[in-house]
Write an enzyme that holds these catalytic residues in place. Structure first.
Site, PDB file in Angstrom:
ATOM      1  N   THR A  13       8.944  -6.833 -12.217  1.00 57.28           N
ATOM      2  CA  THR A  13       8.451  -8.197 -12.373  1.00 57.28           C
ATOM      3  C   THR A  13       7.556  -8.579 -11.201  1.00 57.28           C
ATOM      4  O   THR A  13       7.941  -8.436 -10.043  1.00 57.28           O
ATOM      5  CB  THR A  13       9.629  -9.183 -12.444  1.00 57.28           C
ATOM      6  OG1 THR A  13      10.466  -8.824 -13.544  1.00 57.28           O
ATOM      7  CG2 THR A  13       9.139 -10.612 -12.618  1.00 57.28           C
ATOM      8  N   ALA A  24       0.811  -1.213   0.000  1.00 54.16           N
ATOM      9  CA  ALA A  24       0.000   0.000   0.000  1.00 54.16           C
ATOM     10  C   ALA A  24       0.844   1.263   0.000  1.00 54.16           C
ATOM     11  O   ALA A  24       0.449   2.281  -0.561  1.00 54.16           O
ATOM     12  CB  ALA A  24      -0.932  -0.006   1.211  1.00 54.16           C
ATOM     13  N   THR A  25       2.017   1.221   0.626  1.00 57.77           N
ATOM     14  CA  THR A  25       2.858   2.416   0.656  1.00 57.77           C
ATOM     15  C   THR A  25       3.255   2.826  -0.755  1.00 57.77           C
ATOM     16  O   THR A  25       3.203   4.016  -1.116  1.00 57.77           O
ATOM     17  CB  THR A  25       4.105   2.185   1.528  1.00 57.77           C
ATOM     18  OG1 THR A  25       3.692   1.961   2.879  1.00 57.77           O
ATOM     19  CG2 THR A  25       5.027   3.391   1.489  1.00 57.77           C
ATOM     20  N   CYS A  73       3.561   1.277  12.454  1.00 58.96           N
ATOM     21  CA  CYS A  73       4.430   1.969  11.503  1.00 58.96           C
ATOM     22  C   CYS A  73       5.183   3.122  12.161  1.00 58.96           C
ATOM     23  O   CYS A  73       6.173   3.602  11.631  1.00 58.96           O
ATOM     24  CB  CYS A  73       3.610   2.506  10.332  1.00 58.96           C
ATOM     25  SG  CYS A  73       2.795   1.212   9.382  1.00 58.96           S
ATOM     26  N   HIS A 130      -1.617  -7.982   3.195  1.00 56.37           N
ATOM     27  CA  HIS A 130      -1.358  -8.539   4.523  1.00 56.37           C
ATOM     28  C   HIS A 130      -2.308  -8.031   5.596  1.00 56.37           C
ATOM     29  O   HIS A 130      -2.283  -8.515   6.719  1.00 56.37           O
ATOM     30  CB  HIS A 130       0.106  -8.335   4.929  1.00 56.37           C
ATOM     31  CG  HIS A 130       0.465  -6.956   5.391  1.00 56.37           C
ATOM     32  ND1 HIS A 130       0.577  -6.630   6.725  1.00 56.37           N
ATOM     33  CD2 HIS A 130       0.776  -5.846   4.693  1.00 56.37           C
ATOM     34  CE1 HIS A 130       0.937  -5.359   6.820  1.00 56.37           C
ATOM     35  NE2 HIS A 130       1.068  -4.866   5.612  1.00 56.37           N
TER      36      HIS A 130
END
Length: 361
Positions: free
Chosen positions: A222, A68-69, A305, A187
């Site tokens: 990739t 998400a970051t 975080c 996650h």
């Protein structure tokens, strides 16, 4: 160890692990290669993409990212026009990136309940001539659910695109259709770490964040078929279990509130919130001591975080708590794999340890 830190990360679902194993063990081909093995890997990625997209609005595309970051960074930096607006209670991945993209970004305050006023957000967007407004669906620290539909409409009426950080809400509730950009993470829904996605509404164009092979149409790099497959399986399971998971979490909330008792104060709205997040405070509580005394229970003194920074939570400061109040708060997170019995036992112990501090004082 009793795990009560679901906002930091969730346990990997067995179904997600099973979906990953063939690609970890045997399916080593590059999904961007044209040969048969590469096409098989590509097919697995596309099946996963469809599963992730099924829980997002229609009329857009899902681009896999490293998490998400990255998705939030891409959305915020990729909008070419200047002017950014967000909320004081947003995740650091949004606030810090907003300030990087626009040193004069408008940071709009929230109420003592943690909720934003759509009119104030719309006024800030209009006043800045903003190109982008960002807000979180479910706050990662206090669990408050923002009125995303109204915030998006206010932003769009001011001429801005609207980015929703849906990391804590995706898979648990419907994502409002009004969004232009949506960031999600595997996650947080019992999928693997290291993969997320950005949903981009049709017609919205972003400048690339990472340049290279353009494998994802605007995003280079990739892809891992194993991580994508795990994300897809977790998303599929979340969709199938959304109602039952919500009912289970509601029962756990009742257990948690009863176990803690009346000594604790809930931070943020007690009603407009995701009930798998219980952020509470006890005046005068020494949280470091509490965590040491309950070291076999995994819970948080704030956002994972931001842990280790030594600073009080900016989210708790945003809802009006002073440093003392913020430092006397804990976050309890629970969900699908938490049992009522283990939650009751753990919170009874936490409550007893916290009250013991008062007696000792």
């Amino acid at each position: 160890m009793t795990y009560l830190d679901y906002q930091a990360t969730t346990p990997l679902a067995p179904e997600a692990l099973e979906a990953m194993l063939p690609w970890l063990r045997d399916g080593h081909a590059n999904p961007h290669s044209a040969h048969k093995a590469g096409r098989a890997a590509k097919a697995a990625v596309e099946v996963a993409r469809e599963a992730v997209a099924a829980l997002l609005p229609k009329g857009g595309r899902v681009v896999f990212t490293s998490g998400a970051t990255e998705a939030l960074n891409w959305a915020i930096k990729g909008v070419a026009a200047p002017g950014r607006v967000t909320l004081a209670s947003e995740h650091a991945a949004v606030i810090d990136t907003m300030r990087y993209a626009d040193r004069n970004a408008a940071i709009v305050g929230v109420g003592s309940d943690g909720l934003a006023d759509p009119a104030a957000v719309g006024d800030a967007a209009a006043g800045r001539g903003a190109a982008l407004v960002a807000a979180m669906l479910v706050n990662n620290e206090i669990g408050v659910i923002q009125p995303i539909g109204a915030l998006a409409r206010a932003a769009q009426q001011a001429g801005a695109l609207f980015l929703c950080d849906a990391v804590q809400g995706y898979g648990r509730m419907a994502i409002p259709e009004e969004c232009d950009l949506v960031a999600v993470s595997a996650h947080k829904i019992h999928g693997p770490k290291g993969v997320g996605a950005l949903w981009i509404r049709d017609g919205v164009t972003l400048a690339p964040l990472v340049h290279g092979g353009d494998q994802e149409g605007g995003r280079s790099g990739t892809l891992s078929p194993a991580l994508c497959a795990g994300f897809g399986a977790a998303a599929r399971l979340a969709g199938e279990r959304m109602e039952s998971d919500a009912a289970h979490v509601a029962r756990l909330w009742d257990v948690a509130v009863r176990a803690l008792g009346a000594d604790w104060i809930i931070n943020g709205s007690a009603t407009a919130r995701y009930r798998g997040n219980l952020n509470v405070r006890m005046p005068g509580l020494d949280v470091a001591r509490l965590m040491s005394e309950c070291r076999d229970i995994a819970f948080s003194a704030g956002s994972a975080c931001a842990s280790g920074s030594g600073r009080p939570s900016h989210v708790l400061r945003a809802i009006g708590l002073d440093d003392t109040g913020a430092r006397s708060s804990v976050r309890i997170g629970f969900g699908r794999y938490t049992t009522e019995e283990e939650l009751d036992e753990a919170l009874t112990r936490i409550g007893a340890a916290a009250r013991g501090q008062r007696v000792a004082a």
